[in-house]
Structure formats: C-alpha cells, structure tokens
Write an enzyme that holds these catalytic residues in place. Structure first.
Site, PDB file in Angstrom:
ATOM      1  N   ARG A 187       6.143  -7.023  -4.263  1.00 36.49           N
ATOM      2  CA  ARG A 187       6.316  -5.586  -4.400  1.00 36.49           C
ATOM      3  C   ARG A 187       6.890  -4.957  -3.121  1.00 36.49           C
ATOM      4  O   ARG A 187       7.588  -3.942  -3.172  1.00 36.49           O
ATOM      5  CB  ARG A 187       4.952  -4.983  -4.736  1.00 36.49           C
ATOM      6  CG  ARG A 187       5.034  -3.710  -5.470  1.00 36.49           C
ATOM      7  CD  ARG A 187       3.663  -3.206  -5.867  1.00 36.49           C
ATOM      8  NE  ARG A 187       3.806  -1.965  -6.599  1.00 36.49           N
ATOM      9  CZ  ARG A 187       4.076  -0.810  -6.040  1.00 36.49           C
ATOM     10  NH1 ARG A 187       4.206  -0.719  -4.738  1.00 36.49           N
ATOM     11  NH2 ARG A 187       4.222   0.278  -6.780  1.00 36.49           N
ATOM     12  N   ASP A 209       5.799   0.525 -12.955  1.00 36.39           N
ATOM     13  CA  ASP A 209       6.249   1.746 -12.290  1.00 36.39           C
ATOM     14  C   ASP A 209       7.429   2.384 -13.003  1.00 36.39           C
ATOM     15  O   ASP A 209       8.218   1.726 -13.640  1.00 36.39           O
ATOM     16  CB  ASP A 209       6.704   1.442 -10.862  1.00 36.39           C
ATOM     17  CG  ASP A 209       5.532   1.148  -9.949  1.00 36.39           C
ATOM     18  OD1 ASP A 209       4.483   1.761 -10.156  1.00 36.39           O
ATOM     19  OD2 ASP A 209       5.687   0.299  -9.068  1.00 36.39           O
ATOM     20  N   LYS A 252       1.989  -9.953   8.400  1.00 36.12           N
ATOM     21  CA  LYS A 252       2.806  -9.956   7.170  1.00 36.12           C
ATOM     22  C   LYS A 252       3.290  -8.542   6.861  1.00 36.12           C
ATOM     23  O   LYS A 252       4.472  -8.319   6.598  1.00 36.12           O
ATOM     24  CB  LYS A 252       1.959 -10.479   5.999  1.00 36.12           C
ATOM     25  CG  LYS A 252       2.521 -10.159   4.631  1.00 36.12           C
ATOM     26  CD  LYS A 252       1.679 -10.759   3.517  1.00 36.12           C
ATOM     27  CE  LYS A 252       0.601  -9.875   2.941  1.00 36.12           C
ATOM     28  NZ  LYS A 252       1.044  -8.768   2.100  1.00 36.12           N
TER      29      LYS A 252
HETATM   30  N1  EPU Z   1       0.632   5.298  -4.004  1.00 29.52           N
HETATM   31  C1  EPU Z   1       1.041   6.265  -4.887  1.00 29.52           C
HETATM   32  N2  EPU Z   1       2.335   6.714  -4.822  1.00 29.52           N
HETATM   33  C2  EPU Z   1       3.220   6.260  -3.907  1.00 29.52           C
HETATM   34  C3  EPU Z   1       2.793   5.285  -2.995  1.00 29.52           C
HETATM   35  C4  EPU Z   1       1.487   4.811  -3.067  1.00 29.52           C
HETATM   36  O1  EPU Z   1       0.278   6.717  -5.725  1.00 29.52           O
HETATM   37  O2  EPU Z   1       4.374   6.719  -3.890  1.00 29.52           O
HETATM   38  C5  EPU Z   1      -0.753   4.799  -4.110  1.00 29.52           C
HETATM   39  C6  EPU Z   1      -0.779   3.324  -4.478  1.00 29.52           C
HETATM   40  O3  EPU Z   1      -0.693   3.140  -5.874  1.00 29.52           O
HETATM   41  C7  EPU Z   1      -2.096   2.879  -3.909  1.00 29.52           C
HETATM   42  C8  EPU Z   1      -2.260   3.755  -2.664  1.00 29.52           C
HETATM   43  O4  EPU Z   1      -1.370   4.857  -2.851  1.00 29.52           O
HETATM   44  O5  EPU Z   1      -3.137   3.181  -4.793  1.00 29.52           O
HETATM   45  C9  EPU Z   1      -1.965   3.046  -1.350  1.00 29.52           C
HETATM   46  O6  EPU Z   1      -0.643   2.623  -1.341  1.00 29.52           O
HETATM   47  P1  EPU Z   1       0.217   2.421   0.005  1.00 29.52           P
HETATM   48  O7  EPU Z   1       1.587   2.912  -0.268  1.00 29.52           O
HETATM   49  O8  EPU Z   1      -0.516   2.982   1.182  1.00 29.52           O
HETATM   50  O9  EPU Z   1       0.214   0.852   0.140  1.00 29.52           O
HETATM   51  P2  EPU Z   1       1.438  -0.142   0.076  1.00 29.52           P
HETATM   52  O10 EPU Z   1       2.490   0.275   1.018  1.00 29.52           O
HETATM   53  O11 EPU Z   1       1.810  -0.388  -1.348  1.00 29.52           O
HETATM   54  C10 EPU Z   1       0.509  -1.636   2.014  1.00 29.52           C
HETATM   55  C11 EPU Z   1       0.229  -3.103   2.196  1.00 29.52           C
HETATM   56  C12 EPU Z   1      -1.012  -3.479   1.410  1.00 29.52           C
HETATM   57  C13 EPU Z   1      -2.167  -2.636   1.955  1.00 29.52           C
HETATM   58  C14 EPU Z   1      -1.832  -1.144   1.818  1.00 29.52           C
HETATM   59  C15 EPU Z   1      -2.883  -0.228   2.390  1.00 29.52           C
HETATM   60  C16 EPU Z   1       2.392  -4.096   2.489  1.00 29.52           C
HETATM   61  C17 EPU Z   1       3.436  -5.000   1.989  1.00 29.52           C
HETATM   62  N3  EPU Z   1       1.356  -3.887   1.713  1.00 29.52           N
HETATM   63  O12 EPU Z   1       0.734  -1.460   0.632  1.00 29.52           O
HETATM   64  O13 EPU Z   1      -1.273  -4.851   1.673  1.00 29.52           O
HETATM   65  O14 EPU Z   1      -3.329  -2.931   1.207  1.00 29.52           O
HETATM   66  O15 EPU Z   1      -0.596  -0.873   2.504  1.00 29.52           O
HETATM   67  O16 EPU Z   1      -3.132  -0.533   3.706  1.00 29.52           O
HETATM   68  O17 EPU Z   1       2.484  -3.588   3.602  1.00 29.52           O
HETATM   69  C18 EPU Z   1      -2.062  -7.014   1.214  1.00 29.52           C
HETATM   70  O18 EPU Z   1      -1.524  -7.389   2.253  1.00 29.52           O
HETATM   71  O19 EPU Z   1      -2.892  -7.717   0.582  1.00 29.52           O
HETATM   72  C19 EPU Z   1      -1.741  -5.680   0.694  1.00 29.52           C
HETATM   73  C20 EPU Z   1      -1.932  -5.321  -0.567  1.00 29.52           C
END
Ligand code: EPU
Length: 424
Positions: A94, A118, A22
């Site tokens: 998101r 946000d 996914k």
């Molecule tokens: N964060 C910030 N600022 C930013 C970006 C992120 O503070 O500009 C913080 C977030 O708030 C969070 C942390 O950094 O606390 C991690 O965020 P990250 O950007 O790494 O995650 P994401 O891209 O939002 C993806 C997956 C998540 C997975 C995380 C970590 C997708 C669609 N989502 O999220 O998947 O947990 O990486 O591996 O790729 C899931 O599938 O259940 C899921 C939540």
C-alpha cells in the site's frame, strides 16, 4: 508458502543491530524521484517492501541498484519519468501510494492503482486527495486507477488535516517542495520517519520549517538536487527486540537505535518490570521474572505506536494481571487476536478495545500471520508457548524484518523457516 516453526521456552540474550526504518526508507526512495540524478541511501534494510518499491521506481524509468551487504541503495532518476504505479505492485504494498505526491509535482501527472477498498474521497486516501486538490491537482478515478493531473504545476496552499496521517503528510510534503509558493500543513504527523524525510528534502534544497512539529511550512523551490542520506533507525524493530527480551525474561542490547523515538513504549516495558539502560549506540532491555500487565493506547507519534500493539498484546497475554489495549489507528489490527487465542491466550475484543487476562502458560499451535506486526506478535507468543508454534504466511514478516530467523537464532531462540503446502 513459508512458515516459521518456533519452539517455546528459550531465553533470548545477546546483541542485535537495527536496520534503517522500513516506513522511512520507502518514502525516501519515493522522494528520490524529485531530483534528477543519483540518490544514495544507506542503512537500507534487506526486506521485501524495499524490493517492491525498487521495482516500482524501475518501472517509472529509474535505475535502482541495491547492495544488501553494505545496506546501500542507489536510485538513478532520469530527466523523463513515467507516471504509472501498477496494480500488481500497489496490491502487494500500500505504501506505493507514496509516489503520488512526487509524480504529480515533478511530472504533472500520476496514475496510481487504487489499493483495494479505496475510492476517491473514501476513508483511506481522502486526506491525500484533499490536500493535493487544494494545491491544484485534479483527480479522476477509472479502471481501478487514481489519476492526478496538474499540467500547469501545483501551487502552495493552506492545508488542515483532519487527523495527523503519516501517508497524507508525506505525500503533501513531497508535492509542496516543488510547488509554486508556500504550503502550510496543519495537524501534520510528526513521526521520526517524517522528520527523516524532511531532513533529506532539506539536504536536497527544499525549504521546510517546523520539522518535528505539527505545523510544517514549505516554501516551494524550482528544483532539487540528489543527495546521500542515512535512513533513521527502525524504532519498531528496536521495540520488537526489546519486547522479546521482556517476554522471554531475557537480556538484549540493540545497536543503532534512538531511545527518544521509543519513550512511551520503553516506559511501558519498565512498568511491565523490565530494566532499560541507554548505551552509546542504543539501549539494553533485561527482564527477570514474569512481566506485569500494562495498559496501552495507540496514538499518532509521540503516542504509543500501533506497530507495537500486537507485540504488547502478546506480552500481556502471559503477564501477571489484566490489561486493556486500545487501538485507535487500524481496527483490522485485532484480527490477530483470534490467532493468539489459538495459543491459549485469554483475550476478548470489544470495538477498539482488547481485554487481556494474563495466563502463566500458552501452548503451541499452528497460527496465521495476518500482517507484518501480527506476524511478529505471534512469534513472540510462540517463544513462550509450550511446544511448537507454526506461524504460516510469513511473507508478511519478511516485509518488515530483515534476517529475522538468523537474528533470533543468534539470540538463542529456536526458530526455523520451512516450506509448507499453500492453501487452496
Ligand atoms: N486515513 C484516512 N484518510 C487518509 C489517510 C489515512 O482515513 O487520507 C486513516 C487510515 O485509514 C488509518 C489512519 O488514518 O486508519 C492512519 O493512517 P496513516 O495515514 O497515519 O498511516 P499510513 O501512512 O497508511 C503508516 C505506516 C504504518 C503505520 C502508520 C501509523 C508506512 C508504509 N506505513 O501508515 O505502518 O502503522 O503509518 O503510524 O509508513 C506497518 O509498518 O506495519 C504499518 C502498518
């Protein structure tokens, strides 16, 4: 509203094939916007999030066709693209934010509805915005939309991420491949899904060095060509089935899985008492007796994945011994603990730590899925709880797990999807 009714006490045994990830395919679909013409993706899971991303691409002007039987998705991208991601879609998913980088680099303009909570520069999107700003994009926020514009195009830049954010790395990467000059992303995330995205972009003609490392160097090119690409296997789905084998004292073989993407999680299962055996196309997990408690700390890849944290709390809740699970990525992930305690689990949280005292028995009760992984964590607990566990709000599980009840039933689990009256 739909619910899953799980009857506990069965041992899971058999074989399942894991679909494409996914968290990769949604970004591969966004990356298709970077090239005019037909991108063909294979191993595309039949999940709700894929249909939301398909709708988003359609509204941008693409023709999207999905063959669920063949797991193939074709995106036909026109010369002229729209630039808006609407709130009704972003609110539901998101990950819609992944179109920001591709749109600003290809169209010079992106209007993406802000996911709830946000704002520009706030925690959540600050690294996405900061990186693209360094490359010359200008951001404004009005009427619930985040607008990025770069009418003269983007320019390569040196970017240091405060934290290896998956989403920010992907957005900056997808913007950089068509920018003028060289972009270097330091402290980049290096999840297998990012490697998958890099590999597809390279096939499309992008110049990327350092794939799989925490420093990505991208040399912008004039244009990219559409390609055919196979989505990387879903390591979280594979890890979920493995944990289900461990919690039920079962024996499950997963096909289309890479053990090297799951090393820490599988090692934890071995510590818990499971046997893991590599096969030609995946791996087999078997377990005899009661699991032993294991401590877990979530971290960016190659650390233990946050997306397997609820499943491991469920495992620990019936394990022999006490354990501590530390969540370093998403605090809200512990919301599911209060649901788990409704099943009799002995779990306490303090900040980003959860302390779990394993119990021999859980007892079935109605509980609520608060997100996709919390949802499967509750199903895991339901599989070993006495009597029936009704998990409501299962649309969360449908977001990430294709054919979930069918596969679980094929392994010997007792699970049924039912309609229940919606609340309020
Ligand atoms: N964060 C910030 N600022 C930013 C970006 C992120 O503070 O500009 C913080 C977030 O708030 C969070 C942390 O950094 O606390 C991690 O965020 P990250 O950007 O790494 O995650 P994401 O891209 O939002 C993806 C997956 C998540 C997975 C995380 C970590 C997708 C669609 N989502 O999220 O998947 O947990 O990486 O591996 O790729 C899931 O599938 O259940 C899921 C939540």
């Amino acid at each position: 509203m739909q619910a899953f009714v799980v009857t506990g006490g069965t041992r899971l045994e058999g074989r399942v094939t894991v679909p494409g990830a996914k968290n990769s395919v949604l970004k591969l679909m966004a990356a298709s916007l970077l090239a005019v013409g037909r991108t063909r993706l294979t191993h595309v899971p039949d999940i709700l999030d894929v249909s939301i991303m398909a709708e988003l691409l359609r509204r941008l002007g693409c023709i999207v066709e999905y063959d669920a039987v063949a797991s193939v998705l074709v995106v036909d991208v026109p010369e002229e693209l729209g630039h808006q991601a609407d709130y009704d879609l972003v609110r539901r998913m998101r990950a819609s934010i992944a179109v920001l980088g591709p749109l600003v680099s290809r169209v010079g303009l992106a209007d993406v509805a802000l996911p709830g909570g946000d704002a520009i520069g706030s925690r959540g999107l600050d690294m996405h915005v900061g990186g693209l700003t360094r490359m010359g994009a200008e951001f404004t926020s009005e009427h619930g939309f985040l607008t990025a514009s770069a009418p003269g195009g983007l320019t390569g830049a040196q970017i240091w991420l405060d934290f290896p954010s998956v989403g920010a790395t992907e957005n900056i990467l997808m913007a950089a491949v068509l920018a003028k000059g060289r972009t270097v992303i330091d402290n980049a995330a290096r999840e297998p899904e990012i490697v998958d995205l890099c590999e597809m972009l390279q096939q499309m003609g992008a110049g990327i060095e350092g794939v799989g490392s925490s420093t990505l160097a991208i040399e912008g090119v004039e244009q990219l060509a559409p390609v055919e690409h196979a989505t990387v296997p879903d390591r979280i789905v594979a890890g979920t089935w493995a944990t289900m084998a461990a919690i039920t004292g079962g024996d499950i073989t997963v096909d289309y899985a890479h053990t090297k993407h799951l090393e820490i999680a599988l090692d934890k299962l071995v510590t818990a008492g499971a046997m893991i055996e590599a096969t030609a196309t995946g791996f087999r997990t078997s377990m005899q007796g009661r699991p032993r408690a294991v401590d877990v700390v979530t971290l960016p890849y190659p650390g233990f994945p946050t997306d397997l944290q609820p499943q491991f709390i469920a495992l620990n809740s019936v394990a022999e011994g006490v354990s501590m699970v530390t969540e370093n990525l998403f605090e809200a992930r512990f919301r599911f603990v209060q649901e788990l305690t409704r099943l009799g689990a002995d779990v306490h949280t303090d900040g980003h730590h959860a302390f779990i005292k394993g119990r021999r028995r859980l007892s079935g009760a109605p509980v609520e899925a608060t997100d996709v992984r919390a949802g499967v964590g509750l199903v895991l607990a339901g599989l070993v709880a006495e009597g029936q566990t009704t998990v409501i709000d299962v649309h969360h599980i449908d977001r990430g797990y294709a054919d979930f009840t069918e596969l679980l039933t094929s392994l010997g689990g007792e699970i049924e999807r039912v309609d229940v009256p919606s609340r309020g």
